[in-house]
Scaffold this motif. Sequence first.
Motif, PDB file in Angstrom:
ATOM      1  N   VAL A 198       0.810  -1.327   0.002  1.00 14.37           N
ATOM      2  CA  VAL A 198      -0.060   0.099   0.164  1.00 14.37           C
ATOM      3  C   VAL A 198       1.188   1.405   0.071  1.00 14.37           C
ATOM      4  CG1 VAL A 198      -1.691   1.310   1.303  1.00 14.37           C
ATOM      5  CG2 VAL A 198      -2.036  -0.992   0.964  1.00 14.37           C
ATOM      6  N   HIS A 199       0.794   2.113  -0.890  1.00 13.51           N
ATOM      7  CA  HIS A 199       1.666   3.258  -1.043  1.00 13.51           C
ATOM      8  C   HIS A 199       0.984   4.537  -0.273  1.00 13.51           C
ATOM      9  CE1 HIS A 199       3.742   6.529  -3.026  1.00 13.51           C
ATOM     10  NE2 HIS A 199       2.733   7.298  -3.073  1.00 13.51           N
ATOM     11  N   VAL A 200       1.825   4.968   0.545  1.00  9.05           N
ATOM     12  CA  VAL A 200       1.281   5.978   1.822  1.00  9.05           C
ATOM     13  C   VAL A 200       1.707   7.313   1.583  1.00  9.05           C
ATOM     14  CG1 VAL A 200       1.141   6.575   4.008  1.00  9.05           C
ATOM     15  CG2 VAL A 200       0.767   4.202   3.572  1.00  9.05           C
ATOM     16  N   ARG A 201       0.703   8.167   1.128  1.00  5.65           N
ATOM     17  CA  ARG A 201       1.376   9.766   0.844  1.00  5.65           C
ATOM     18  C   ARG A 201       0.902  10.607   1.737  1.00  5.65           C
ATOM     19  NH1 ARG A 201       1.591  11.720  -5.434  1.00  5.65           N
ATOM     20  NH2 ARG A 201       3.220   9.970  -5.268  1.00  5.65           N
ATOM     21  N   LEU A 202       1.950  11.426   1.980  1.00  5.58           N
ATOM     22  CA  LEU A 202       1.627  12.625   3.054  1.00  5.58           C
ATOM     23  C   LEU A 202       1.200  13.715   2.038  1.00  5.58           C
ATOM     24  CD1 LEU A 202       2.152  14.446   5.522  1.00  5.58           C
ATOM     25  CD2 LEU A 202       4.391  14.448   5.206  1.00  5.58           C
ATOM     26  N   ALA A 203       0.154  14.551   2.444  1.00  2.00           N
ATOM     27  CA  ALA A 203      -0.318  15.727   1.726  1.00  2.00           C
ATOM     28  C   ALA A 203       0.168  16.793   2.774  1.00  2.00           C
ATOM     29  CB  ALA A 203      -1.632  15.608   1.428  1.00  2.00           C
ATOM     30  N   ASP A 204       0.798  17.814   2.284  1.00  5.58           N
ATOM     31  CA  ASP A 204       1.219  18.814   3.224  1.00  5.58           C
ATOM     32  C   ASP A 204       0.790  20.390   2.796  1.00  5.58           C
ATOM     33  OD1 ASP A 204       2.382  18.889   5.802  1.00  5.58           O
ATOM     34  OD2 ASP A 204       4.309  19.847   5.319  1.00  5.58           O
ATOM     35  N   PRO A 205       0.076  20.977   3.757  1.00  2.00           N
ATOM     36  CA  PRO A 205      -0.279  22.363   3.440  1.00  2.00           C
ATOM     37  C   PRO A 205       1.161  23.334   3.252  1.00  2.00           C
ATOM     38  CG  PRO A 205      -0.896  22.284   5.585  1.00  2.00           C
ATOM     39  CD  PRO A 205      -0.199  20.843   5.101  1.00  2.00           C
ATOM     40  N   PHE A 206       1.080  24.362   2.689  1.00  2.95           N
ATOM     41  CA  PHE A 206       2.056  25.515   2.860  1.00  2.95           C
ATOM     42  C   PHE A 206       2.132  25.752   3.966  1.00  2.95           C
ATOM     43  CE2 PHE A 206       2.133  24.768  -1.811  1.00  2.95           C
ATOM     44  CZ  PHE A 206       3.727  25.051  -1.989  1.00  2.95           C
ATOM     45  N   GLY A 207       3.363  26.210   4.810  1.00  2.00           N
ATOM     46  CA  GLY A 207       3.502  26.664   5.988  1.00  2.00           C
ATOM     47  C   GLY A 207       3.925  25.585   7.176  1.00  2.00           C
ATOM     48  N   SER A 208       3.821  24.228   6.430  1.00  5.86           N
ATOM     49  CA  SER A 208       3.877  23.279   7.421  1.00  5.86           C
ATOM     50  C   SER A 208       5.469  22.608   6.932  1.00  5.86           C
ATOM     51  CB  SER A 208       3.022  22.091   7.122  1.00  5.86           C
ATOM     52  OG  SER A 208       3.385  20.963   7.804  1.00  5.86           O
ATOM     53  N   ALA A 242       4.463   6.904  11.894  1.00  4.19           N
ATOM     54  CA  ALA A 242       3.815   6.795  10.631  1.00  4.19           C
ATOM     55  C   ALA A 242       4.958   6.098   9.696  1.00  4.19           C
ATOM     56  CB  ALA A 242       3.538   8.343  10.139  1.00  4.19           C
ATOM     57  N   VAL A 243       4.355   5.555   8.907  1.00  7.11           N
ATOM     58  CA  VAL A 243       5.374   4.891   7.760  1.00  7.11           C
ATOM     59  C   VAL A 243       4.863   5.438   6.238  1.00  7.11           C
ATOM     60  CG1 VAL A 243       5.887   2.380   6.715  1.00  7.11           C
ATOM     61  CG2 VAL A 243       4.934   2.804   9.134  1.00  7.11           C
ATOM     62  N   ILE A 244       5.571   6.211   5.897  1.00 11.98           N
ATOM     63  CA  ILE A 244       5.320   7.073   4.822  1.00 11.98           C
ATOM     64  C   ILE A 244       6.072   6.909   3.433  1.00 11.98           C
ATOM     65  CG2 ILE A 244       5.252   9.500   3.750  1.00 11.98           C
ATOM     66  CD1 ILE A 244       4.337  10.177   6.824  1.00 11.98           C
ATOM     67  N   ASP A 245       5.440   6.679   2.283  1.00  7.82           N
ATOM     68  CA  ASP A 245       6.554   6.529   1.113  1.00  7.82           C
ATOM     69  C   ASP A 245       6.916   7.792   0.262  1.00  7.82           C
ATOM     70  OD1 ASP A 245       6.285   3.509   1.017  1.00  7.82           O
ATOM     71  OD2 ASP A 245       4.281   3.886   0.851  1.00  7.82           O
ATOM     72  N   GLU A 246       5.853   8.620   0.392  1.00  2.00           N
ATOM     73  CA  GLU A 246       5.959   9.809  -0.410  1.00  2.00           C
ATOM     74  C   GLU A 246       5.381  11.203   0.105  1.00  2.00           C
ATOM     75  OE1 GLU A 246       7.612  11.910  -2.100  1.00  2.00           O
ATOM     76  OE2 GLU A 246       7.521  10.931  -4.113  1.00  2.00           O
ATOM     77  N   ALA A 247       5.826  12.392  -0.037  1.00  2.00           N
ATOM     78  CA  ALA A 247       5.106  13.389   0.360  1.00  2.00           C
ATOM     79  C   ALA A 247       4.954  14.513  -0.566  1.00  2.00           C
ATOM     80  CB  ALA A 247       5.913  14.104   1.690  1.00  2.00           C
ATOM     81  N   VAL A 248       3.683  15.142  -0.555  1.00  2.00           N
ATOM     82  CA  VAL A 248       3.391  16.257  -1.813  1.00  2.00           C
ATOM     83  C   VAL A 248       2.876  17.520  -0.882  1.00  2.00           C
ATOM     84  CG1 VAL A 248       3.145  14.802  -3.587  1.00  2.00           C
ATOM     85  CG2 VAL A 248       1.261  15.279  -2.106  1.00  2.00           C
ATOM     86  N   GLN A 249       3.166  18.715  -1.533  1.00  4.80           N
ATOM     87  CA  GLN A 249       2.519  19.912  -0.953  1.00  4.80           C
ATOM     88  C   GLN A 249       1.433  20.329  -1.918  1.00  4.80           C
ATOM     89  OE1 GLN A 249       6.299  22.381  -1.032  1.00  4.80           O
ATOM     90  NE2 GLN A 249       5.632  23.007   0.858  1.00  4.80           N
ATOM     91  N   VAL A 250       0.472  20.698  -1.272  1.00  2.00           N
ATOM     92  CA  VAL A 250      -0.862  21.285  -1.900  1.00  2.00           C
ATOM     93  C   VAL A 250      -0.905  22.644  -1.551  1.00  2.00           C
ATOM     94  CG1 VAL A 250      -3.117  21.049  -2.315  1.00  2.00           C
ATOM     95  CG2 VAL A 250      -1.633  18.909  -1.907  1.00  2.00           C
TER      96      VAL A 250
END
Length: 327
Positions: A198-208, A242-250
Amino acid sequence: MISGFVSQVVGQTPLIKVKSLSDLTGCEILGKAEYMNPGGSIKDRAALGIIEQAEKDGLLKPGFTIIEGTAGNTGIGLATIAPQKGYRCVIVMPNNQAQEKYDTLNALGVELVTVPPVPFANENHFYHTAKRLASERPNSFWANQFENVANFKAHEATTGPEIWNQTEGRIDAFVSAVGTGGTMAGVSRYLKSKKPSVHVRLADPFGSGLYSYFKSGQMASTGSSITEGIGIMRVTANFKEAVIDEAVQVSDSDMISMLYHLAKNDGLLVGTSAALNLYAAYRYALENKNSGKVIVTMLCDSATRYQSKIFNPAFLNEKNLSPQPLN
Ligand code: PMP
């Protein structure tokens, strides 16, 4: 079954297929409707988990006061469960959150303390203020959602298994923003234990700082966000798990475009973190276009909790936001 306690109807939320996004991407994009919890958010699960663990540990007894620093939703979760169990609540919040959350907490009869939205290093930060109040008041319990691992354990015990069962194990990816990290840690740990692919992706706002932390090991941030309850500049005990594979900013502009898209096309009224989650899920689906992948994310709370901001043209203007068709 008739439930005698609000706490008995926390969780078991529906998993909703977001049809417009699934059609656009050829994937199955699913949102877990956490806004259907009694307190209206995903944080009811953490609030209940923290209360039940503290009761087991003998830290919380009838007549006690629960004290917590929060962007609002954890406070609302605690305050919906507290009355039937004989607890009072003192809720400490930064003073720049949506008015709807203060109104809700006042209606629930909590003692509300607001503080300026200062950096964590400042002793007046809501976190330190709550800790201090709890040390001053007899018969009080500091919930401490950031460092209290009963938070992520509630998600590992409930949210993760619900997602697994509702998708009958077909889940390919899980996407989530992080506030305390409780949701991300609990769900990612459970899903990876069932299906390591299972691919786990963190979605982060700006300012974080978490996007930068994931990419480079450095906690650093640029910009800011109108989203509430997500984004953080430190590694909490919950996030650590947390076990995270990738992170993106939104960006806020993509988030608000998604929020309006969902309202108009799917009849889904979701809050800002849920819209950010769904935007990140949609981008992941576009990267895997027509693959039929099953992608799950969290609909953390409802748009109605922020309507004085997000449905207010003057507010959007002031923030330079105007909803656009999805790109
Ligand atoms: N969305 C909203 C609206 C929230 O209030 C929160 C919690 N602060 C989150 C997402 C993040 O959840 P967690 O604390 O489990 O990381």
